[in-house]
Design a protein around this motif. Structure first.
Motif, PDB file in Angstrom:
ATOM      1  N   ILE A 197      19.390  40.033  -8.048  1.00 31.75           N
ATOM      2  CA  ILE A 197      20.406  39.035  -8.380  1.00 31.75           C
ATOM      3  C   ILE A 197      20.614  39.005  -9.900  1.00 31.75           C
ATOM      4  N   GLY A 202      24.048  40.002 -11.959  1.00 32.27           N
ATOM      5  CA  GLY A 202      24.670  39.039 -12.866  1.00 32.27           C
ATOM      6  C   GLY A 202      24.841  39.598 -14.266  1.00 32.27           C
ATOM      7  N   THR A 254      24.904  33.311 -12.002  1.00 35.32           N
ATOM      8  CA  THR A 254      23.663  34.074 -11.881  1.00 35.32           C
ATOM      9  C   THR A 254      22.452  33.149 -11.926  1.00 35.32           C
ATOM     10  N   SER A 270      22.255  31.008  -8.782  1.00 34.33           N
ATOM     11  CA  SER A 270      21.824  31.834  -7.645  1.00 34.33           C
ATOM     12  C   SER A 270      20.325  32.092  -7.695  1.00 34.33           C
ATOM     13  N   CYS A 271      19.842  32.459  -8.862  1.00 34.92           N
ATOM     14  CA  CYS A 271      18.412  32.731  -9.008  1.00 34.92           C
ATOM     15  C   CYS A 271      17.585  31.462  -8.823  1.00 34.92           C
TER      16      CYS A 271
END
Length: 195
Positions: free
Chosen positions: A48, A52, A140, A143-144
């Motif tokens: 991920i 990103g 990013t 999401s992480c």
């Protein structure tokens, strides 16, 4: 004070080298270390993070040439306006004696408006690119962090390690935003050197 061409070139070279050494290299090293840490700990989290980073780098790469052209056009217009102003100031007595005041003022205003328009176009494009980069960075990070929260919930990640990763992402955002802004400044400086 108006800058001479050699002074502009020297300042441009100094600023580019200074930005690379002070901001770009340390930020890239920080990102690579984070990348290694995240990939080592969890390959999905690292993936991920890699996607990103490739996305925001792609945005900067995609807009690099158009920003460079806009910067060069703005700097050329600025130099033309500056040189015209110097010419008027050096010949002010002739302008007044010959009654050319209104003509010279009209011409200068036209050059000034052109320079303002080109500056607005360049800086608004830079702001849009930095905004797009920030959106990608935040997506990013969220999401992480979301995946990290899932891992904490499923006991695959300790709370201490999650807090560490969360802190790294806060620093990551600052570093990448700094890179985006410094890249825009470097493009501006490069455009100044081309002008």
């Amino acid at each position: 004070k108006l800058a001479s061409p050699i002074e502009r070139t020297a300042t441009t070279c100094f600023n580019i080298v200074s930005d690379i050494i002070t901001y770009i290299i340390p930020s890239i090293v920080f990102i690579l270390i984070n990348l290694g840490f995240l990939t080592y700990y969890n390959s999905y989290l690292g993936l991920i993070f890699i996607l990103g980073n490739l996305s925001w780098m792609g945005v900067i790469y995609m807009y690099w040439e158009s920003l460079r052209v806009l910067s060069r056009d703005y700097e050329l217009s600025s130099l033309k306006t500056d040189s015209y102003l110097v010419e008027i100031l050096n010949n002010l007595d002739k302008v007044i004696v010959r009654g050319q005041y209104t003509d010279e003022t009209a011409e200068f205003n036209k050059l000034k408006e052109d320079t303002i328009s080109k500056a607005y176009t360049y800086y608004s494009t830079v702001a849009n690119v930095v905004f797009l980069t920030d959106v990608i960075i935040l997506a990013t990070i969220f999401s992480c962090i979301g995946y990290g929260m899932y891992m904490v919930k499923t006991k695959q990640l300790s709370v201490r390690l999650f807090i560490t990763i969360f802190t790294l992402f806060i620093l990551f955002r600052e570093k990448v935003t700094g890179i985006a802004l410094q890249t825009a400044d470097m493009i501006e400086l490069y455009g100044r050197s081309e002008a």
